[in-house]
Enzyme design. Structure first.
Site, PDB file in Angstrom:
ATOM      1  N   LYS A 213     -11.165   5.487  -5.865  1.00  0.00           N
ATOM      2  CA  LYS A 213      -9.804   6.008  -5.738  1.00  0.00           C
ATOM      3  C   LYS A 213      -9.442   6.259  -4.267  1.00  0.00           C
ATOM      4  CE  LYS A 213      -9.260   5.462  -9.995  1.00  0.00           C
ATOM      5  NZ  LYS A 213      -9.431   6.272 -11.198  1.00  0.00           N
TER       6      LYS A 213
HETATM    7  C1  LIG Z   1      -9.637   6.319 -12.718  1.00  0.00           C
HETATM    8  C2  LIG Z   1      -8.588   6.648 -13.707  1.00  0.00           C
HETATM    9  C3  LIG Z   1      -8.756   7.662 -14.658  1.00  0.00           C
HETATM   10  C4  LIG Z   1     -10.050   8.373 -14.853  1.00  0.00           C
HETATM   11  O1  LIG Z   1     -10.516   8.983 -13.705  1.00  0.00           O
HETATM   12  P1  LIG Z   1     -11.989   9.628 -13.706  1.00  0.00           P
HETATM   13  O2  LIG Z   1     -11.948  10.571 -12.562  1.00  0.00           O
HETATM   14  O3  LIG Z   1     -12.931   8.490 -13.505  1.00  0.00           O
HETATM   15  O4  LIG Z   1     -12.184  10.299 -15.014  1.00  0.00           O
HETATM   16  C5  LIG Z   1      -7.692   7.977 -15.474  1.00  0.00           C
HETATM   17  N1  LIG Z   1      -6.527   7.323 -15.398  1.00  0.00           N
HETATM   18  C6  LIG Z   1      -6.335   6.319 -14.516  1.00  0.00           C
HETATM   19  C7  LIG Z   1      -5.011   5.642 -14.452  1.00  0.00           C
HETATM   20  C8  LIG Z   1      -7.367   5.938 -13.661  1.00  0.00           C
HETATM   21  O5  LIG Z   1      -7.194   4.926 -12.810  1.00  0.00           O
END
Ligand SMILES: *Cc1c(COP(=O)(O)O)cnc(C)c1O
Length: 421
Positions: A213
């Site tokens: 991210k």
């Molecule tokens: C990465 C992601 C999640 C989940 O995030 P985590 O921190 O890995 O639980 C949820 N929604 C979207 C759109 C994502 O890209």
């Protein structure tokens, strides 16, 4: 399968035999360009090291400071934040805190990561999926309106790729019906509508600090709310349902008794992760500038290819440039998305798919009984989207390699190019 007959391809500057067709890869295998590499520098390493040396590695002062700093980044509309160990946990806790459970319906989008929808099932509610806009990939407000029933208890929107959903329209629909909105901001820390950050519209907004991210704590997440009181139950539920934070119990203030007010979860963040997040947060803005620069390089270099590029930002919005996705239609590009994925990897360029549409995944297909064509835009994107590498650790040469690879492959297989357009 990839066509094996590219021999007569003609394209002025880019004629190169793709690795998948026997050519030399753009990069050596030893230099495989990993998709979504996190940017981790000395400040993060120092911050984590300091926490390790302190031996207070669990939830503690760094989590508390990270919450305050993250809320401050989003501005004065945000009343507070609770750090958790993933965005999935953040979304799950948001639904629990809104008392959503069996018999309830939660409206969301078919174009998202599975976690957004899985949490609806975790609380025993039923997901009701909407289609997305074919260009922006964000949920269509008119579909939300059409799918509201007396059982609708929440709406979860996703700011896909870091593009803002149409929040004015969505909040108007939700407010009129008294339905709370949860914003999945996993792609959208920096996204703004005018000067208002997304995440400041809904009752809750959920952030991810997963490794790929825009900022990362390896694993981590955050729930924010405009109304700080709405976070009290989230905090309790994030740590076993205990009424006080564990770290306060063992502080110098002496031993305090605690109560369990309901069976909660184990969703708290560690101070190791929070210290890393605190080191990353001040760099979020400068890293956004670099990702925008890379996206602009892709825009320019891929413009003439028979691919659909991401739409330009709507006026008065700021994108977070989390993903750079192209849509690959075999009829025009001469190669399918799936074959292009394989061909790019053969060039030693890591690419991704964001995402297969939810209603085409086995569990949800069975649960909801939807055909791909019932939510056609999401299904189309799921079959035709490809994410180019986009990370601030990419050098200009890395960006050039990714461009050379995709131009080379499309140039080899696409008919207009073969004819020497
Ligand atoms: C990465 C992601 C999640 C989940 O995030 P985590 O921190 O890995 O639980 C949820 N929604 C979207 C759109 C994502 O890209």
């Amino acid at each position: 399968m990839v066509k094996a007959s590219g021999g007569q391809a003609r394209i002025d500057t880019d004629l190169r035999r793709p690795a998948i067709d026997g050519g030399t890869p753009v990069r050596d295998q030893s230099r495989f360009l990993v998709f979504g590499q996190p940017d981790i520098g000395q400040p993060e390493i120092d911050a984590v090291t300091e926490v390790l040396r302190s031996r207070w590695i669990g939830t503690g002062p760094h989590c508390q400071a990270f919450e305050a700093e993250f809320a401050a980044y989003l501005g004065p509309r945000i009343g507070g934040a609770v750090a958790v160990n993933s965005a999935t946990a953040a979304l799950h806790l948001s639904l629990l805190a809104l008392d959503i459970g069996p018999g309830d319906e939660v409206i969301s989008t078919a174009m998202t990561f599975c976690a957004t929808i899985n949490v609806i099932c975790h609380v025993g509610a039923t997901p009701v999926l909407c289609d997305c806009d074919i260009a922006t990939q964000c949920i269509l407000p008119e579909q939300i309106e059409a799918k509201i029933t007396p059982r609708t208890k929440a709406i979860i929107v996703v700011h896909m790729c870091g593009r803002p959903c149409e929040m004015e329209a969505i909040m108007a629909i939700a407010d009129r019906r008294g339905i709370p909105v949860i914003e999945d901001c996993a792609h959208a820390i920096e996204t703004r509508i005018g000067d208002r950050p997304v995440g400041t519209y809904g009752t809750y907004a959920c952030y991810s600090f997963y490794a790929t991210k825009n900022m990362t704590t390896a694993e981590g997440g955050m729930v924010v709310a405009q109304d700080a009181e709405r976070l009290t139950r989230i905090r309790t539920l994030s740590l076993h349902g205990q009424s006080a934070d564990a770290w306060k119990r063992y502080s110098n203030a002496g031993f305090k008794r605690y109560d369990v007010v309901e069976p909660g979860w184990k969703y708290n963040l560690t101070d190791i992760a929070a210290a890393m997040g605190r080191a990353q947060l001040p760099m979020v803005e400068s890293r956004l500038t670099r990702r925008r620069e890379i996206a602009e390089q892709y825009d320019a270099a891929l413009a003439e290819l028979p691919l659909v590029l991401p739409p330009v930002a709507a006026p008065d919005t700021r994108l977070a440039y989390h993903l750079y996705t192209v849509q690959v239609d075999e009829a025009r590009a001469g190669i399918s998305r799936n074959d292009l994925l394989v061909a790019m990897r053969a060039e030693n360029i890591g690419v991704g798919v964001h995402y297969e549409a939810i209603h085409t995944l086995g569990y949800y297909q069975n649960l909801l009984g939807l055909r791909p064509e019932d939510l056609p835009n999401a299904a189309w994107i799921g079959e035709h989207t490809l994410s180019m590498p986009l990370s601030t650790v990419m050098s200009d040469d890395d960006v050039d390699d990714a461009i050379t690879a995709i131009r080379g492959i499309i140039g080899w297989y696409a008919e207009p190019f073969r004819a020497g357009h």
